[in-house]
Motif scaffolding. Structure first.
Motif, PDB file in Angstrom:
ATOM      1  N   GLN A   9      48.540  52.771  38.325  1.00  0.00           N
ATOM      2  CA  GLN A   9      47.313  53.212  37.690  1.00  0.00           C
ATOM      3  C   GLN A   9      46.278  52.100  37.525  1.00  0.00           C
ATOM      4  OE1 GLN A   9      46.864  56.404  36.836  1.00  0.00           O
ATOM      5  NE2 GLN A   9      44.873  56.221  35.854  1.00  0.00           N
ATOM      6  N   ARG A  10      46.720  50.962  37.026  1.00  0.00           N
ATOM      7  CA  ARG A  10      45.778  49.897  36.691  1.00  0.00           C
ATOM      8  C   ARG A  10      45.145  49.275  37.933  1.00  0.00           C
ATOM      9  NH1 ARG A  10      47.252  44.408  35.218  1.00  0.00           N
ATOM     10  NH2 ARG A  10      45.551  43.377  34.102  1.00  0.00           N
ATOM     11  N   ALA A  11      45.788  49.405  39.079  1.00  0.00           N
ATOM     12  CA  ALA A  11      45.280  48.785  40.304  1.00  0.00           C
ATOM     13  C   ALA A  11      44.448  49.733  41.156  1.00  0.00           C
ATOM     14  CB  ALA A  11      46.447  48.256  41.131  1.00  0.00           C
ATOM     15  N   ARG A  12      44.365  51.020  40.786  1.00  0.00           N
ATOM     16  CA  ARG A  12      43.705  51.984  41.668  1.00  0.00           C
ATOM     17  C   ARG A  12      42.216  51.738  41.816  1.00  0.00           C
ATOM     18  NH1 ARG A  12      47.087  56.776  39.528  1.00  0.00           N
ATOM     19  NH2 ARG A  12      48.941  56.365  40.774  1.00  0.00           N
ATOM     20  N   GLY A  13      41.553  51.382  40.732  1.00  0.00           N
ATOM     21  CA  GLY A  13      40.112  51.139  40.807  1.00  0.00           C
ATOM     22  C   GLY A  13      39.761  50.013  41.755  1.00  0.00           C
ATOM     23  N   PRO A  14      40.272  48.794  41.532  1.00  0.00           N
ATOM     24  CA  PRO A  14      39.939  47.695  42.453  1.00  0.00           C
ATOM     25  C   PRO A  14      40.460  47.916  43.866  1.00  0.00           C
ATOM     26  CG  PRO A  14      41.603  47.018  40.847  1.00  0.00           C
ATOM     27  CD  PRO A  14      41.054  48.323  40.382  1.00  0.00           C
ATOM     28  N   ALA A  15      41.623  48.561  44.007  1.00  0.00           N
ATOM     29  CA  ALA A  15      42.138  48.843  45.354  1.00  0.00           C
ATOM     30  C   ALA A  15      41.205  49.793  46.093  1.00  0.00           C
ATOM     31  CB  ALA A  15      43.542  49.441  45.266  1.00  0.00           C
ATOM     32  N   GLY A  16      40.698  50.805  45.371  1.00  0.00           N
ATOM     33  CA  GLY A  16      39.744  51.728  45.975  1.00  0.00           C
ATOM     34  C   GLY A  16      38.460  51.026  46.376  1.00  0.00           C
ATOM     35  N   SER A  17      37.995  50.092  45.539  1.00  0.00           N
ATOM     36  CA  SER A  17      36.778  49.341  45.861  1.00  0.00           C
ATOM     37  C   SER A  17      36.940  48.549  47.146  1.00  0.00           C
ATOM     38  CB  SER A  17      36.431  48.382  44.707  1.00  0.00           C
ATOM     39  OG  SER A  17      36.016  49.079  43.564  1.00  0.00           O
ATOM     40  N   VAL A  18      38.035  47.816  47.244  1.00  0.00           N
ATOM     41  CA  VAL A  18      38.248  46.938  48.399  1.00  0.00           C
ATOM     42  C   VAL A  18      38.430  47.747  49.683  1.00  0.00           C
ATOM     43  CG1 VAL A  18      39.827  45.273  49.444  1.00  0.00           C
ATOM     44  CG2 VAL A  18      39.203  45.053  47.035  1.00  0.00           C
ATOM     45  N   THR A  64      41.078  43.175  37.927  1.00  0.00           N
ATOM     46  CA  THR A  64      39.902  42.854  38.725  1.00  0.00           C
ATOM     47  C   THR A  64      40.293  42.772  40.194  1.00  0.00           C
ATOM     48  OG1 THR A  64      40.239  40.465  38.549  1.00  0.00           O
ATOM     49  CG2 THR A  64      38.972  41.533  36.789  1.00  0.00           C
ATOM     50  N   VAL A  65      39.284  42.679  41.049  1.00  0.00           N
ATOM     51  CA  VAL A  65      39.545  42.564  42.476  1.00  0.00           C
ATOM     52  C   VAL A  65      40.294  41.275  42.789  1.00  0.00           C
ATOM     53  CG1 VAL A  65      38.454  42.293  44.741  1.00  0.00           C
ATOM     54  CG2 VAL A  65      37.603  44.024  43.152  1.00  0.00           C
ATOM     55  N   MET A  66      39.926  40.184  42.132  1.00  0.00           N
ATOM     56  CA  MET A  66      40.615  38.910  42.364  1.00  0.00           C
ATOM     57  C   MET A  66      42.073  38.997  41.936  1.00  0.00           C
ATOM     58  SD  MET A  66      38.624  36.972  43.943  1.00  0.00           S
ATOM     59  CE  MET A  66      39.683  35.528  43.876  1.00  0.00           C
TER      60      MET A  66
END
Length: 469
Positions: free
Chosen positions: A380-389, A239-241
């Protein structure tokens, strides 16, 4: 007789007072109407960036739920909704439809900035990732240039066509959907996040054009196994947090966020949004200003091609730092040109040179590189939330520039370009000192380098283990 003249004089005085009062009222009404129109226009412009922020924050959910290709397929319908509201606003003369159109198209653009760079980076090989990462920025510049050309009064830039002109943005989505059956999903997503080895192998063969992809598939399977061993059964993604709390991602997140916000706060959208106004202030006619704006768009495309050609030679950090140095020089030149505009007849033309030089600096590095780092820097697992932020911060900065640049320009004039100059100077120094070079490196090598920067042993870094070979 005297009494009649007195009454007549009083009547004329009352009429004069009434006329003066009405004139003042009419002037105030016109001023209020003009201010109301300006506020409505400003709100409509800002709704695009508001939609962009919402779309950016949706990146994590969309790419995890639907995949990279699937998320963009769903996203296309936001563009269709925006086009429908543009046409409705045109025929119904509805300000509210225009706001909804801007919001929907902004959402589409914001989500696209999160999905597209991630997709092209994941499907590329290590020696081609830099060039592939420039492609989204290249097509953005081509889109801007196309819109500038179509907006000429001799083509579609007519009041009677503006609704349909704005709706043209949905045409690329139609092309994308028609071509989508020939596209493949990201093999990294298919295997690591969906545990579908057979589909990943088939997609890798299509991407690489060879039958034997066993070596690359083995690396992905090993990465998936390590990541699965580290995750609990209830853990369905970062998650983002969790992104902000993970000590192994501190420097990656800081560098990317600084680069993304700096990209907008360095003034690029102020240049593009208000190029015509800047040229008018420099003394050029409306027609000349429009032609010069198209020239700026053409140069932006050309220099992005240059970035595509040299990024694997000079590296991401090198191009970003060098580009910011050029932006400092030409932004300072723009300030001087506007401050001493009437000092000589050649100064207005020198302002054009400064804008073109500024675009050169932006297009070769600060434009494309942050989008590459969004995916290269994170496992890989951090790409989604990193992209969001990071994308949300980019859109937030774009909103701030679009909203407050006209106010700042009215208040302090050409001095606003000193702020942009200072931002570019800070970026050049910060990234030169802290941003590691990633050209030609595997994800494992990049992650190991950041593990050292974050003060962690490579073998003890939980999130980074998943990208080791």
């Amino acid at each position: 007789m005297k009494a009649a003249l007195l009454r007549s004089s009083r009547t004329l005085n009352r009429k004069a007072v009434l006329f003066l009062d009405f004139s003042q009222f009419e002037k105030e009404t016109n001023d209020n109407h003009s201010k109301n129109q300006d506020n409505q226009f400003s709100t409509a412009v800002s709704m695009f960036t508001v939609g962009g922020m919402i779309g950016s924050f949706s990146t994590t959910f969309m790419v995890t739920k639907f995949g990279r290709k699937g998320a963009q397929f769903v996203n296309c319908f936001a563009s269709f909704i925006g086009a429908a509201f543009y046409v409705a606003s045109f025929y119904l003369s509805s300000h509210y439809c225009l706001l909804l159109a801007r919001l929907a198209v902004g959402f589409f653009a914001g989500l696209s900035t999160g999905i597209c760079p991630m997709y092209v980076i994941e499907i590329s090989t290590a020696d081609f990732r830099g060039k592939a990462g420039v492609l989204p920025q290249l097509f953005i510049t081509i889109g801007i240039l196309t819109a500038q050309i179509l907006s000429f009064p001799s083509i579609l830039g007519k009041a009677s066509l503006w609704g349909w002109f704005m709706a043209l943005g949905s045409i690329p989505c139609i092309i994308w959907i028609l071509y989508s059956p020939k596209m493949v999903e990201s093999p990294r997503y298919t295997l690591i996040e969906k545990n579908n080895s057979e589909q990943a192998q088939e997609d890798l063969r299509k991407l690489r054009g060879v039958e034997d992809v066993s070596a690359e598939l083995a690396e992905l399977e090993d990465e998936a196994a390590k990541l699965k061993a580290e995750q609990s059964e209830e853990d369905d993604g970062m998650t983002v947090m969790e992104l902000f709390k993970d000590p192994s991602l501190r420097w990656q997140l800081l560098i990317v966020c600084v680069a993304q916000m700096g990209q907008q706060l360095s003034g690029i959208n102020a240049i593009f949004f208000y190029t015509n106004d800047i040229f008018k202030a420099a003394g050029f006619s409306t027609e000349t200003s429009t032609m010069i704006s198209a020239l700026v768009g053409l140069e932006n495309v050309a220099m992005t091609f240059v970035s595509l050609a040299v990024i694997e030679k000079f590296g991401r950090t090198g191009l970003h730092v060098g580009g910011n140095i050029l932006m400092v020089i030409f932004c300072a030149g723009m300030f001087l040109c506007l401050k001493y505009l009437t000092a000589a007849s050649f100064v207005p033309y020198l302002s054009i040179v400064c804008i073109l030089g500024y675009i050169v600096g932006f297009a070769v590095g600060p434009g494309p590189v942050p989008w590459i780092w969004n995916s290269e820097y994170f496992p890989q697992r951090a790409r989604g939330p990193a992209g969001s932020v990071s994308c949300a911060l980019n859109w937030t900065a774009a909103f701030l520039v679009g909203k407050f640049f006209p106010i700042a320009q009215s208040a302090i004039g050409e001095w606003v370009f000193i702020f942009f100059c200072a931002v570019s100077a800070f970026l050049a120094v910060f990234l030169w000192k802290f941003a590691p070079e990633t050209k030609g490196k595997s994800f494992a090598e990049i992650n190991a380098e950041f593990a050292k920067m974050n003060g962690m042993e490579v073998q003890e870094t939980e999130m980074l283990k998943s990208d080791e070979k």
